[in-house]
Design an enzyme around this catalytic site. Structure first.
Site, mmCIF file in Angstrom:
data_model
loop_
_atom_site.group_PDB
_atom_site.id
_atom_site.type_symbol
_atom_site.label_atom_id
_atom_site.label_comp_id
_atom_site.label_asym_id
_atom_site.label_seq_id
_atom_site.Cartn_x
_atom_site.Cartn_y
_atom_site.Cartn_z
ATOM 1 N N HIS A 44 0.867 -1.180 0.000
ATOM 2 C CA HIS A 44 0.000 0.000 0.000
ATOM 3 C C HIS A 44 0.908 1.235 0.000
ATOM 4 O O HIS A 44 2.112 1.128 0.275
ATOM 5 C CB HIS A 44 -0.897 0.006 1.242
ATOM 6 C CG HIS A 44 -0.097 0.021 2.503
ATOM 7 N ND1 HIS A 44 0.429 -1.135 3.031
ATOM 8 C CD2 HIS A 44 0.319 1.019 3.304
ATOM 9 C CE1 HIS A 44 1.129 -0.827 4.124
ATOM 10 N NE2 HIS A 44 1.086 0.482 4.298
ATOM 11 N N THR A 47 2.172 4.270 -4.715
ATOM 12 C CA THR A 47 3.053 3.952 -5.845
ATOM 13 C C THR A 47 4.191 3.012 -5.452
ATOM 14 O O THR A 47 4.617 2.976 -4.290
ATOM 15 C CB THR A 47 3.688 5.239 -6.426
ATOM 16 O OG1 THR A 47 4.136 6.048 -5.335
ATOM 17 C CG2 THR A 47 2.721 6.010 -7.292
ATOM 18 N N ARG A 48 4.675 2.271 -6.437
ATOM 19 C CA ARG A 48 5.870 1.434 -6.308
ATOM 20 C C ARG A 48 6.729 1.619 -7.550
ATOM 21 O O ARG A 48 6.189 1.744 -8.663
ATOM 22 C CB ARG A 48 5.493 -0.055 -6.223
ATOM 23 C CG ARG A 48 4.844 -0.470 -4.912
ATOM 24 C CD ARG A 48 5.869 -0.472 -3.781
ATOM 25 N NE ARG A 48 5.333 -0.944 -2.526
ATOM 26 C CZ ARG A 48 4.762 -0.178 -1.585
ATOM 27 N NH1 ARG A 48 4.623 1.112 -1.778
ATOM 28 N NH2 ARG A 48 4.353 -0.719 -0.456
ATOM 29 N N LYS A 262 6.910 11.962 -3.437
ATOM 30 C CA LYS A 262 7.061 10.903 -2.421
ATOM 31 C C LYS A 262 8.547 10.681 -2.179
ATOM 32 O O LYS A 262 9.329 10.585 -3.127
ATOM 33 C CB LYS A 262 6.423 9.621 -2.946
ATOM 34 C CG LYS A 262 6.531 8.426 -1.990
ATOM 35 C CD LYS A 262 5.735 7.255 -2.560
ATOM 36 C CE LYS A 262 5.872 6.012 -1.727
ATOM 37 N NZ LYS A 262 5.051 4.905 -2.262
ATOM 38 N N HIS A 266 15.556 4.124 2.333
ATOM 39 C CA HIS A 266 15.565 2.687 2.032
ATOM 40 C C HIS A 266 16.445 2.014 3.076
ATOM 41 O O HIS A 266 17.622 2.368 3.211
ATOM 42 C CB HIS A 266 16.136 2.505 0.624
ATOM 43 C CG HIS A 266 16.019 1.107 0.081
ATOM 44 N ND1 HIS A 266 14.886 0.328 0.204
ATOM 45 C CD2 HIS A 266 16.913 0.347 -0.605
ATOM 46 C CE1 HIS A 266 15.081 -0.842 -0.390
ATOM 47 N NE2 HIS A 266 16.300 -0.856 -0.876
ATOM 48 N N CYS A 311 4.743 1.180 6.458
ATOM 49 C CA CYS A 311 4.746 -0.043 5.652
ATOM 50 C C CYS A 311 5.838 -0.945 6.214
ATOM 51 O O CYS A 311 6.681 -0.484 6.993
ATOM 52 C CB CYS A 311 5.014 0.362 4.200
ATOM 53 S SG CYS A 311 5.182 -0.965 3.008
ATOM 54 N N LYS A 344 7.332 -4.915 -7.697
ATOM 55 C CA LYS A 344 7.390 -4.877 -9.165
ATOM 56 C C LYS A 344 7.331 -6.275 -9.770
ATOM 57 O O LYS A 344 6.920 -6.461 -10.895
ATOM 58 C CB LYS A 344 8.654 -4.131 -9.630
ATOM 59 C CG LYS A 344 9.934 -4.822 -9.207
ATOM 60 C CD LYS A 344 11.203 -4.043 -9.587
ATOM 61 C CE LYS A 344 11.517 -2.885 -8.690
ATOM 62 N NZ LYS A 344 11.764 -3.231 -7.274
HETATM 63 C C1 FAD Z 1 7.620 1.649 2.126
HETATM 64 C C2 FAD Z 1 7.791 0.578 1.096
HETATM 65 C C3 FAD Z 1 8.223 0.917 -0.168
HETATM 66 C C4 FAD Z 1 8.419 -0.069 -1.129
HETATM 67 N N1 FAD Z 1 8.791 0.309 -2.377
HETATM 68 C C5 FAD Z 1 8.899 -0.636 -3.347
HETATM 69 C C6 FAD Z 1 9.140 -0.252 -4.688
HETATM 70 O O1 FAD Z 1 9.224 0.937 -4.997
HETATM 71 N N2 FAD Z 1 9.228 -1.231 -5.629
HETATM 72 C C7 FAD Z 1 9.084 -2.552 -5.327
HETATM 73 O O2 FAD Z 1 9.185 -3.390 -6.218
HETATM 74 N N3 FAD Z 1 8.845 -2.942 -4.054
HETATM 75 C C8 FAD Z 1 8.741 -2.024 -3.066
HETATM 76 N N4 FAD Z 1 8.447 -2.385 -1.777
HETATM 77 C C9 FAD Z 1 8.370 -3.811 -1.437
HETATM 78 C C10 FAD Z 1 7.070 -4.440 -1.835
HETATM 79 O O3 FAD Z 1 5.997 -3.551 -1.622
HETATM 80 C C11 FAD Z 1 6.908 -5.749 -1.074
HETATM 81 O O4 FAD Z 1 8.034 -6.581 -1.350
HETATM 82 C C12 FAD Z 1 5.651 -6.494 -1.480
HETATM 83 O O5 FAD Z 1 4.537 -5.628 -1.434
HETATM 84 C C13 FAD Z 1 5.446 -7.685 -0.550
HETATM 85 O O6 FAD Z 1 4.236 -8.343 -0.874
HETATM 86 P P1 FAD Z 1 3.742 -9.578 -0.004
HETATM 87 O O7 FAD Z 1 2.600 -10.173 -0.741
HETATM 88 O O8 FAD Z 1 4.918 -10.446 0.338
HETATM 89 O O9 FAD Z 1 3.265 -8.944 1.382
HETATM 90 P P2 FAD Z 1 1.838 -8.269 1.732
HETATM 91 O O10 FAD Z 1 1.372 -7.457 0.603
HETATM 92 O O11 FAD Z 1 1.955 -7.673 3.075
HETATM 93 O O12 FAD Z 1 0.849 -9.521 1.784
HETATM 94 C C14 FAD Z 1 0.873 -10.510 2.788
HETATM 95 C C15 FAD Z 1 -0.560 -10.778 3.166
HETATM 96 O O13 FAD Z 1 -0.677 -11.951 3.965
HETATM 97 C C16 FAD Z 1 -1.705 -11.737 4.882
HETATM 98 N N5 FAD Z 1 -1.568 -12.713 5.984
HETATM 99 C C17 FAD Z 1 -0.500 -12.848 6.805
HETATM 100 N N6 FAD Z 1 -0.723 -13.812 7.714
HETATM 101 C C18 FAD Z 1 -1.962 -14.318 7.458
HETATM 102 C C19 FAD Z 1 -2.756 -15.329 8.070
HETATM 103 N N7 FAD Z 1 -2.330 -16.033 9.113
HETATM 104 N N8 FAD Z 1 -3.980 -15.591 7.533
HETATM 105 C C20 FAD Z 1 -4.446 -14.903 6.459
HETATM 106 N N9 FAD Z 1 -3.734 -13.908 5.872
HETATM 107 C C21 FAD Z 1 -2.500 -13.622 6.349
HETATM 108 C C22 FAD Z 1 -1.466 -10.296 5.315
HETATM 109 O O14 FAD Z 1 -2.570 -9.721 5.981
HETATM 110 C C23 FAD Z 1 -1.147 -9.638 3.988
HETATM 111 O O15 FAD Z 1 -2.302 -9.133 3.343
HETATM 112 C C24 FAD Z 1 8.205 -1.421 -0.800
HETATM 113 C C25 FAD Z 1 7.745 -1.772 0.465
HETATM 114 C C26 FAD Z 1 7.515 -0.772 1.404
HETATM 115 C C27 FAD Z 1 7.029 -1.171 2.763
#
Ligand code: FAD
Length: 376
Positions: A44, A47-48, A262, A266, A311, A344
């Site tokens: 969330h 943007t990314r 923004k 990092h 985040c 990404k």
């Molecule tokens: C500030 C910030 C800036 C970033 N900038 C970039 C960028 O510019 N470019 C880029 O490529 N990446 C960027 N990233 C990294 C990227 O956003 C993350 O690597 C990616 O969003 C991770 O996705 P995910 O699905 O692993 O985690 P999440 O999107 O957090 O999804 C995990 C999900 O699992 C759910 N969950 C967990 N445990 C359970 C359970 N027991 N039962 C049911 N549901 C559960 C959670 O509620 C959550 O919805 C950034 C991250 C941050 C925080």
């Protein structure tokens, strides 16, 4: 009903996995502990960044290329803008990890980049005040993704392909026997041939047995109204940037729609054991390193803060992803430890997870992401 696959966690990666599995005809159940597309994970904040000359390691380049193609497909399917092209400027000293890494990825994969000296940077982008020792590398195969729209689009596409998606259904137990995996939520018990774990920061607990010591880092995203408010930070005049100096590593994105510029640091924050240790309130102290950065390197952007958002990064020790079959549970595949740079890649990670769950293997190069790389 028995499903072909259950996806645990429907954030960036899980929404993509649910779509790719369902698109191949699998009966899919997706489980999310919170409402869908929430602000308590890692996907969330409007943007990314997406970029191709990958300083972290050249092996990411084929994966990001595939992601560009899949984002375009998803954009067409959803009919909503997801990816906006925008150049990405890396600034640092010639020997920094950032500059050396971007140049290495570009040369290994024949990517077109423009090298700028100190004067070249300020002539092209007078908004920046680089250090005397700084040089720049500008690449055009880059852009920004509308992060929440992307997750929505993957979830909608998954549902259109027949996936069942349950919000506010936290998984509280997983059991595996020789023919299936049984998953218990606070609302029911479900069984499937395969389980895909995409739990983001909660992998620190759920995957504590995979042999990867994951940690969580609280990261604050801040948006500033440039002062004086002007067009100089709009995408046509201002790039995505990453800048490494003695203040640390910082990145930023142009001012889009009602949002200001923004900017965030990092890494650089303490490593925490899990998501339960993260504070979701933004304080003035969170602004201090970013303000110091703006004052030194982007002084005209140092205006009032108009928005903020906390985040989480989920870090692996070498800051590379973990995408693999579970080392001890053959019916389970995992994708975690995205270390602050995973979003990404969500569509290609979804494709890889569908491959691993349905065929046990993938044609994509994921050797760098093996789960057992930390065991001696
Ligand atoms: C500030 C910030 C800036 C970033 N900038 C970039 C960028 O510019 N470019 C880029 O490529 N990446 C960027 N990233 C990294 C990227 O956003 C993350 O690597 C990616 O969003 C991770 O996705 P995910 O699905 O692993 O985690 P999440 O999107 O957090 O999804 C995990 C999900 O699992 C759910 N969950 C967990 N445990 C359970 C359970 N027991 N039962 C049911 N549901 C559960 C959670 O509620 C959550 O919805 C950034 C991250 C941050 C925080």
């Amino acid at each position: 009903m028995t499903y072909d696959a259950i996806v645990l966690g429907l954030g960036g990666m899980g929404s993509a996995a649910a779509y790719h599995l369902a698109a191949r005809g699998a009966r899919v159940l997706g489980l999310e502990q919170f409402p869908l597309v929430h602000r308590r994970g890692s996907s969330h904040g409007h943007t990314r960044i997406i970029r191709t000359a990958y300083y972290e390691h050249p092996d990411y380049v084929p994966l990001v290329r595939r992601s560009f193609a899949l984002w375009h497909e998803l954009e067409q399917r959803s009919g909503r803008p997801l990816l906006t092209p925008c150049p990405c400027l890396s600034i640092g000293s010639a020997g920094s990890d950032l500059i050396a890494g971007v140049k290495r990825a570009a040369s290994e994969h024949g990517l077109v980049v423009e090298e700028l000296d100190h004067r070249g940077i300020v002539e092209r982008y007078p908004q920046f005040v680089p250090d005397e020792s700084h040089v720049g590398v500008l690449e055009h195969a880059a852009g920004f993704l509308r992060v929440e729209e992307c997750v929505h689009a993957h979830l909608a596409a998954a549902a259109e392909c027949g996936a069942e998606l349950h919000a506010e259904a936290p998984v509280v137990g997983v059991k595996q026997d020789s023919d299936s995996v049984e998953v218990t939520t606070t609302k029911g018990v479900y069984s499937a041939a395969r389980l895909v774990v995409t739990a983001g920061a909660w992998a620190t607990r759920l995957l504590a047995d995979i042999g990867v010591p994951l940690t969580v880092m609280r990261q604050v995203q801040l948006w500033f109204t440039p002062a004086p408010v002007s067009l100089q930070f709009r995408p046509k005049r201002f790039p995505i940037f990453m800048l490494e100096s003695d203040l640390g590593a910082f990145y930023g994105l142009p001012a889009v729609e009602k949002f200001g510029l923004k900017c965030a640091r990092h890494y650089g924050a303490p490593e925490l054991p899990g998501p339960e240790n993260v504070s979701w309130d933004v304080t003035v102290a969170d602004e201090v390193p970013v303000r110091e950065f703006l004052r030194r390197h982007l002084p005209t952007a140092d205006g009032p803060r108009i928005q903020d958002s906390v985040c989480m990064y989920t870090l692996s020790p070498d800051r590379h992803f973990v995408i693999d079959r579970h080392p001890y549970h053959p019916r389970v595949s995992v994708a975690c430890g995205f270390s602050g740079h995973g979003f990404k890649f969500s569509p290609v990670v979804g494709e890889i997870l569908a491959d691993l769950a349905l065929t046990g293997t993938t044609k994509h190069p994921i050797g760098l992401f093996r789960a057992n790389r930390f065991s001696s």
